[in-house]
Write an enzyme that holds these catalytic residues in place. Structure first.
Site, short mmCIF file in Angstrom:
data_model
loop_
_atom_site.label_atom_id
_atom_site.label_comp_id
_atom_site.label_asym_id
_atom_site.label_seq_id
_atom_site.Cartn_x
_atom_site.Cartn_y
_atom_site.Cartn_z
CD GLU B 444 -3.14 0.38 0.04
OE1 GLU B 444 -3.64 1.27 -0.66
OE2 GLU B 444 -3.37 -0.83 -0.13
N GLY B 445 1.97 1.17 -0.74
CA GLY B 445 2.92 2.30 -0.80
C GLY B 445 3.98 2.17 0.27
#
Lengths: 606, 606
Positions: B444-445
């Site tokens: 998620e980054g």
């Protein structure tokens, strides 16, 4: 998965250019044979063995792990053959005395070997590492007979060794040891009890295993003053250098661990096992701890090794993997994206790993010179010399072990981070380095114990700050001398500030601790980490000074190497060293914020 | 291994005393049903489910892992039954609109649920978590028909969902996506390509799985502007709410990972799989990222959860395990040694975990109020309101996701450290928390991406520092108001300094970045961490202010609870917050030390 490459260029830079090992060896008795060409040949040969034999077994050993089969531990595929090569190469006796079959080289050579082996394959390196612990103990405290019986086959690598300290109820607090030793008429003892977390407790690499065991004699005083040390072989020696009948010591089970899975961590059951007293009665802990400082430097390698290995692989990946464009504009316009290495934040992670690996290595090699002198003192029976150098080393070892293993963990985690999601996948090997490294801050004394040993014992109790004064004097002298070198001057100025601050902090803690004993435990971790950052800063300044000198003189065959050293030193001073100030603030904080909460008010989940 | 206990006291403190959720809910349309007694009942019920059903499956799920059997993924024993209970309890639709079968409660309620589930068993919580991602996307961008067909069974928990973004060649850099979508005459598409790292890509928990897939239409523009979004169900809907024939999407293999082993991470093969366009052509990335901020808050939970869980277990252990004596004198003279909790350095570790868990929870709950408003804007079709709150949230989410997951990793590692060598052994569960948590800073980054998003996009590019000004104004106003409270005043004074410093740092970076774009990437990580420490300091001051107020007024039913809050705030300000200054120094360092080394001079191992 890539393989390990021995960082020989960096090792030789430290040995030959920074710490003048050639000169150092001429001043050692064991240095006679350690001429530059011999040292070179040994390092190259060891590097090849680690690259070609140990590194390829790193990942498969983790996947396979050790197995307990019918009471015998089976090491992963390939480990037996690798160990055979190791033993036959005479590597186990590299720094061992010639009279017991060793090659009689300086202790530091053993450390350089250990570093390469431990970086290529930490789990494998634990088997000979534990043997070394047993060898050291027997060498120092064993009788002549014990040396002939046990030290010779250990030195040859035919037999392995262990250190059996921990029990289910105690690890750090060895005063709680319960294992019993009952005297027999023939002068031997029968040992009964359970030891846990015994690395190399059983395995199939050697024909016998020599356990060094802490146990209590009947009517021994309570606590740490009632513990004695025993040799308990897996198979009883037959008196002719071979092995005879099995002894009453067996591996009850293998621990399931987070990592170092190729290293057998055993629960060992002693069931009236025959043992032989080594050293004086009730002085087992002292005997055990004689070589503690060298053992802890050995563990400090596990800070440097993972940083080096993870850096090598992360660097390769960062050069190959392409993602996004560099913020300062396209770096590889013909490619679909720029490689990771062009992103400043990726470089921050890589350079942190590099700074820890190389700075940590310098700390190890700096300490290894002291270890050489200490060992020489012991060997020559010069207790005064041995003690003097043990003290110098004693100040550095908790810093090396505590600080470097903490940073090794950070560096290994950064390696995973450079890989992004792929770092979490087993096949790349990056997460294995994290799992393997996690043990380093736990065993051979946790970071908390190292911190207490440094601040509580070495600095405050034993020397009233003298250890810091002595070390910082050396650092400040160096810094003053290098003020005139414009490339090094910024580092020297910073070092002068830090050495002054280190002494001030020490005095303030000493005064505070007089009123409130909790200060020591409350400040210890910050003091340890602060000391580590400053010590590493000293190393980076020393490396920078050599690099600057080489560049100044010109004609160096590897100017890029020296420029890289200066750049990494700059990175260290700008980006990592500022953390020392957070620790300086932390260590002076009142103990109240740690101690005021009653245990029952630490949580309200019920 | 102990079990998870839902920290309801702390949750309710934040909801009712610090952030006035009862008042907040009265101002929300979805808050109609969220009366204090209902909220209380739901939290209690959810806590019970997590404690009794999910927590006992935490360790067994890790040991067993997921299996790929004949192309179908089998989850660990007990997961199907637990999921049945979860779905039948209506938990998946807690915050989903009533018109699609949900309970229509505020989005924040879903977050509180997610926190408890994720703390008790992160791997399990990923299955419904990914479904939520699919639900959000379909809710916002799907046609009415798509909502009826997919959103209803997803809301009921009968079907699961995934997000299929990553491909072998790209994760962060989605412009490199290659999966193709070929238009068919009936308006559907045939998708072909390979997606990797697909969480919940296949499993046996639901009767169908709805994949949300990024792919390229023929002749789509290169890069990020040529990517569209598709719904690709595992089994094609039969038009009556049931499932029909199998689609061309299969799980090719399961990734072997460091942790979250009970969560299936799949390689998904799309082989002319039937898909349906969702949202406008070539705007797939925008659609995908609509709910990115909420998804990232969801991942930020994985900073708080491990800190909480590891703290609970480490605290129990520290109360029970005895080792050595406290430095300030025997605390339990009748015992063989004092328990660990009497050692200041152990308390430092425990309090760090506590400060991160509770301070992080406060950050989540603070942000959840903004999320409620944003979702309400979307639901009411009030795009202006939705965007306004998305912006406020957009500033906080990289801080929450980036900073909290980094600290979550630290906290989980401290839990291992409190256990000493035992922390490394699998049976205690402590090392599993570390392994499970390690993913949080990657997916998620990554932290690096969060940092760039914060400094590069949210602060500099989009608002020219305005986001920092707006947030710090709020913090400074609070700090000024609490200057008169003598218990809180030291925190308020510090906060006032920090808010000023944060703005100065922002302006300095803005000016520096104009001359040198690498400044942004070079400073981003330090800026992120600095922002995190200051934001958490704000939270601790807010909690302290409430606690002080309650103690001042007297008669509180749990004075110990409030005193513990004040003590923990004090610990945070004295021992953790000083780290912000190291980051302040780091972020202003010249980019040179990061950028000057050529990639080929980063190592000299050859």
């Amino acid at each position: 998965m890539p393989l390990y490459k021995a960082p020989l260029r960096d090792m030789k830079f430290l040995l030959n250019e920074v710490f003048d090992y050639p000169g150092h060896y001429t001043r050692l008795k064991t240095g006679e044979n350690a001429t530059p060409d011999i040292v070179d040949a040994i390092l190259n040969e060891c590097g090849k063995f680690c690259e070609a034999v140990l590194s390829p077994l790193y990942q498969s050993g983790d996947e396979e792990g050790c197995k307990l089969d019918n009471g015998e531990v089976i090491t992963p595929k390939g480990y037996r053959e690798a160990y055979q090569q190791y033993a036959q190469g005479g590597w186990q006796g590299l720094s061992a005395p010639e009279e017991y079959g060793g090659q009689g080289l300086p202790a530091s050579m053993g450390l350089f070997k250990q570093e390469m082996m431990g970086t290529a394959n930490w789990s494998f390196s634990m088997y000979p590492g534990l043997s070394m612990g047993a060898m050291n103990t027997i060498f120092l405290h064993g009788s002549d007979d014990q040396k002939q019986t046990y030290l010779v086959p250990l030195t040859e690598g035919r037999w392995g060794g262990t250190m059996c300290l921990t029990e289910p109820q105690c690890g750090t607090d060895l005063g709680q040891v319960k294992t019993k030793a009952a005297p027999q008429e023939d002068g031997s003892f029968k040992l009964s009890g359970t030891k846990i977390f015994i690395s190399s407790g059983d395995h199939d690499l050697t024909e016998n295993i020599v356990h060094i065991v802490l146990a209590r004699l009947p009517d021994a005083p309570k606590g740490t003053r009632g513990i004695s040390l025993f040799i308990v072989p897996k198979l009883l020696p037959d008196g002719n250098g071979g092995v005879g009948e099995a002894n009453g010591v067996t591996c009850g089970s293998l621990e399931k661990k987070m990592g170092i899975k190729a290293s057998a961590t055993c629960v060992m059951n002693f069931d009236e096992a025959t043992g032989f007293l080594i050293g004086p009665e009730n002085e087992g802990l002292n005997c055990m701890f004689t070589f503690m400082n060298t053992a802890r430097i050995g563990t400090a390698i596990q800070g440097v090794g993972p940083a080096e290995l993870s850096y090598q692989w992360a660097l390769d990946y960062a050069r190959e993997r392409r993602s996004m464009r560099a913020l300062s504009g396209k770096k590889e316009p013909d490619e679909v994206a720029d490689s990771l290495i062009h992103h400043a934040d990726v470089r921050r992670m890589l350079l942190t790993q590099k700074a820890v690996a190389e700075g940590g290595r310098a700390m190890l090699y700096y300490a290894a010179r002291l270890a050489d002198h200490m060992v020489e003192g012991h060997t020559a029976g010069d207790q005064k010399k041995a003690d003097a150098y043990d003290d110098k080393l004693g100040f550095l070892t908790p810093i090396l072990k505590g600080f470097l293993t903490e940073l090794g963990n950070e560096a290994a985690n950064l390696g995973v981070q450079v890989f992004g999601g792929h770092g979490y996948i087993r096949e790349h090997g990056m997460e294995q380095i994290v799992r393997d490294t996690r043990i380093a801050t736990l065993y051979e004394g946790t970071t908390g114990i190292q911190a207490l040993d440094l601040l509580g014992r070495k600095v405050l109790l034993m020397t009233q700050g003298g250890a810091v004064r002595e070390f910082t004097l050396k650092v400040a002298n160096f810094a003053r001398k290098t003020l005139t070198d414009k490339r090094v001057r910024p580092f020297s100025v910073e070092l002068l500030k830090l050495t002054a601050q280190w002494n001030v902090l020490t005095v303030r803690l000493m005064l505070a601790a007089r009123k409130d004993r909790d200060v020591v435990s409350s400040a210890a971790n910050d003091f340890l980490m602060y000391s580590g950052y400053v010590t590493m800063a000293y190393m980076w300044a020393r490396m920078a000074a050599v690099a600057s000198d080489k560049l100044e003189k010109g004609g160096a065959d590897s100017e890029d190497f020296y420029r890289a050293k200066l750049a990494t030193a700059e990175f260290y001073y700008e980006r990592l060293l500022p953390r020392a100030q957070a620790h300086a603030t932390g260590m002076l904080s009142p103990t109240r914020s740690l101690m005021q909460l009653a245990p029952e008010h630490m949580a309200f989940t019920d």
